[in-house]
Scaffold this motif. Structure first.
Motif, short mmCIF file in Angstrom:
data_model
loop_
_atom_site.label_atom_id
_atom_site.label_comp_id
_atom_site.label_asym_id
_atom_site.label_seq_id
_atom_site.Cartn_x
_atom_site.Cartn_y
_atom_site.Cartn_z
N LEU A 34 0.91 -1.26 0.02
CA LEU A 34 -0.09 -0.14 0.05
C LEU A 34 0.84 1.10 -0.11
CD1 LEU A 34 -2.61 -1.13 2.72
CD2 LEU A 34 -2.93 -1.15 0.17
N THR A 35 0.49 2.39 -0.32
CA THR A 35 1.01 3.76 -0.26
C THR A 35 1.19 3.93 1.04
OG1 THR A 35 -1.29 4.91 -0.14
CG2 THR A 35 -0.28 4.58 -2.37
N PRO A 36 1.88 4.96 1.52
CA PRO A 36 2.20 5.20 2.84
C PRO A 36 1.12 5.45 3.87
CG PRO A 36 4.02 6.17 1.76
CD PRO A 36 2.95 5.66 0.76
N ASP A 37 0.07 6.15 3.09
CA ASP A 37 -1.25 6.57 3.64
C ASP A 37 -2.05 5.25 3.81
OD1 ASP A 37 -2.29 6.19 1.30
OD2 ASP A 37 -2.78 8.43 1.20
N GLY A 38 -1.91 4.42 3.29
CA GLY A 38 -2.84 3.03 3.21
C GLY A 38 -3.86 3.23 2.56
N LYS A 39 -4.22 4.33 1.67
CA LYS A 39 -5.37 4.43 1.04
C LYS A 39 -5.27 3.77 -0.56
CE LYS A 39 -6.97 8.37 3.62
NZ LYS A 39 -7.32 9.80 3.52
N ALA A 40 -4.21 3.72 -1.12
CA ALA A 40 -4.02 3.15 -2.30
C ALA A 40 -3.05 2.07 -2.40
CB ALA A 40 -3.87 4.22 -3.17
N VAL A 41 -3.42 1.21 -3.67
CA VAL A 41 -2.52 -0.07 -3.56
C VAL A 41 -1.60 0.26 -4.64
CG1 VAL A 41 -2.67 -2.52 -4.48
CG2 VAL A 41 -4.59 -1.62 -3.16
N LEU A 42 -0.33 -0.16 -4.50
CA LEU A 42 0.64 0.01 -5.37
C LEU A 42 0.80 -1.41 -6.27
CD1 LEU A 42 3.63 1.28 -3.22
CD2 LEU A 42 2.23 2.54 -4.87
N VAL A 43 0.28 -1.27 -7.38
CA VAL A 43 -0.09 -2.37 -8.33
C VAL A 43 0.70 -3.34 -8.62
CG1 VAL A 43 -1.00 -2.89 -10.55
CG2 VAL A 43 -1.96 -0.58 -9.33
N ALA A 44 2.18 -2.94 -9.27
CA ALA A 44 3.15 -3.70 -9.48
C ALA A 44 3.61 -4.63 -8.35
CB ALA A 44 4.17 -3.21 -10.56
N GLU A 45 4.04 -3.64 -7.48
CA GLU A 45 4.59 -4.27 -6.38
C GLU A 45 3.68 -5.20 -5.54
OE1 GLU A 45 4.36 -1.33 -6.99
OE2 GLU A 45 6.28 -0.10 -6.85
N SER A 46 2.08 -5.05 -5.60
CA SER A 46 1.31 -5.97 -4.77
C SER A 46 1.19 -7.15 -5.73
CB SER A 46 -0.24 -5.30 -4.95
OG SER A 46 -0.20 -4.25 -3.84
N ILE A 47 0.88 -7.06 -6.98
CA ILE A 47 1.08 -8.12 -7.61
C ILE A 47 2.21 -9.18 -7.67
CG2 ILE A 47 1.01 -8.93 -10.26
CD1 ILE A 47 -0.83 -6.71 -10.96
N ALA A 48 3.69 -8.46 -7.41
CA ALA A 48 4.62 -9.32 -7.20
C ALA A 48 4.59 -10.05 -5.89
CB ALA A 48 5.92 -8.11 -7.37
N ARG A 49 4.05 -9.25 -4.71
CA ARG A 49 4.06 -9.97 -3.46
C ARG A 49 2.94 -10.94 -3.58
NH1 ARG A 49 3.76 -6.38 1.81
NH2 ARG A 49 5.83 -5.97 0.85
N ILE A 50 1.94 -10.75 -4.09
CA ILE A 50 0.91 -11.95 -4.25
C ILE A 50 1.36 -13.03 -4.86
CG2 ILE A 50 -1.51 -12.35 -5.49
CD1 ILE A 50 -2.32 -9.61 -4.88
N GLU A 51 2.24 -12.85 -5.85
CA GLU A 51 2.72 -13.99 -6.70
C GLU A 51 3.85 -14.82 -5.62
OE1 GLU A 51 1.99 -15.79 -9.57
OE2 GLU A 51 0.21 -14.44 -9.33
N ALA A 52 4.52 -14.05 -5.20
CA ALA A 52 5.70 -14.32 -4.18
C ALA A 52 5.13 -15.40 -3.01
CB ALA A 52 6.63 -13.30 -3.94
N THR A 53 3.81 -14.97 -2.68
CA THR A 53 3.26 -15.63 -1.49
C THR A 53 2.05 -16.62 -2.05
OG1 THR A 53 1.77 -13.81 -1.10
CG2 THR A 53 3.89 -13.74 -0.07
N ARG A 54 2.08 -16.70 -3.27
CA ARG A 54 0.86 -17.73 -3.73
C ARG A 54 1.11 -19.03 -3.30
NH1 ARG A 54 -2.88 -16.63 -6.83
NH2 ARG A 54 -1.97 -14.82 -7.90
N ASP A 55 0.08 -19.81 -3.17
CA ASP A 55 0.20 -21.36 -2.81
C ASP A 55 0.12 -21.96 -4.10
OD1 ASP A 55 -0.17 -24.06 -2.00
OD2 ASP A 55 -1.88 -23.53 -0.79
N PRO A 56 1.18 -22.83 -4.50
CA PRO A 56 1.12 -23.30 -5.70
C PRO A 56 0.22 -24.38 -6.05
CG PRO A 56 3.41 -23.46 -4.98
CD PRO A 56 2.83 -22.62 -3.86
N SER A 57 -0.07 -24.86 -4.80
CA SER A 57 -0.79 -26.04 -4.90
C SER A 57 -2.51 -25.54 -5.37
CB SER A 57 -1.20 -26.83 -3.75
OG SER A 57 -1.66 -25.81 -2.42
#
Length: 195
Positions: A34-57
């Motif tokens: 999220l942005t520092p104020d927590g109101k918006a999502v940083l798109v590319a960074e969030s997609i990268a984190r979602i992928e890094a923490t995805r359950d492959p199963s």
């Protein structure tokens, strides 16, 4: 350097083809950037984190749901670009998180809890605190009995021969040991009835 793409949480849900409640769960799980104020999502960074923490199963399920929605499933190769400069993603370190290791640890401890509950139910395990207290009471009782000997035994031993003194000491010791055994047996029976 171009600022990273930011979207509202609802717009981010639309971007990746999921319900807003799923984005909320991603936020709770710490999988959104999220942005520092927590109101918006940083798109590319969030997609990268979602992928890094995805359950492959669960990839097959994600692909099936994406197909049903008519949207492609996100994979490790479907990262959104970050303007003209992708170095922004490199500047923001993602936490070192391995979903499979975390899942294995969670399952291991769940299995340990189940095994402990089974062993307790089977009478193989006991509550530690109760027995520490019981043995502390027994130890204190033993100490009190032994300390009382200094007042009780001298009058009984005065003027006796060595054999009589030994006999009296053995008798007193056996009485203390019997009382200790009775206290421990009572604790064991109480535990057996409680289980």
């Amino acid at each position: 350097m171009t600022a990273p793409e930011q979207l509202s949480k609802r717009a981010f849900a639309d971007r990746i083809g999921v319900k807003p409640s799923y984005v909320r769960q991603l936020e709770i799980d710490g999988r959104l950037v999220l942005t520092p104020d927590g109101k918006a999502v940083l798109v590319a960074e969030s997609i990268a984190r979602i992928e890094a923490t995805r359950d492959p199963s669960k990839q097959a399920v994600a692909e099936r749901h994406a197909t049903e929605r008519g949207a492609p499933a996100l994979t490790g190769h479907d990262r959104a670009p970050v303007g003209d400069d992708e170095s922004v993603v490199d500047e923001m370190p993602l936490p070192q998180y391995d979903f499979q290791i975390s899942k294995a640890k969670r399952e291991h401890w769940a299995a340990e809890r189940e095994q402990a509950a089974f062993r307790k139910e089977a009478g193989e395990l006991i509550e530690r605190a109760e027995h520490i207290a019981a043995f502390a009471r027994a130890g204190a009782n033993l100490r009190a009995k032994l300390e009382a000997w200094s007042a009780v035994l001298p009058p009984q031993l005065v003027g006796r021969d060595e054999a009589a003194i030994r006999s009296t000491l053995v008798e007193q010791l056996e009485q203390v040991l019997r009382e200790l055994a009775t206290a421990i047996t009572a604790q064991a029976q109480e535990t057996a009835h409680a289980g």
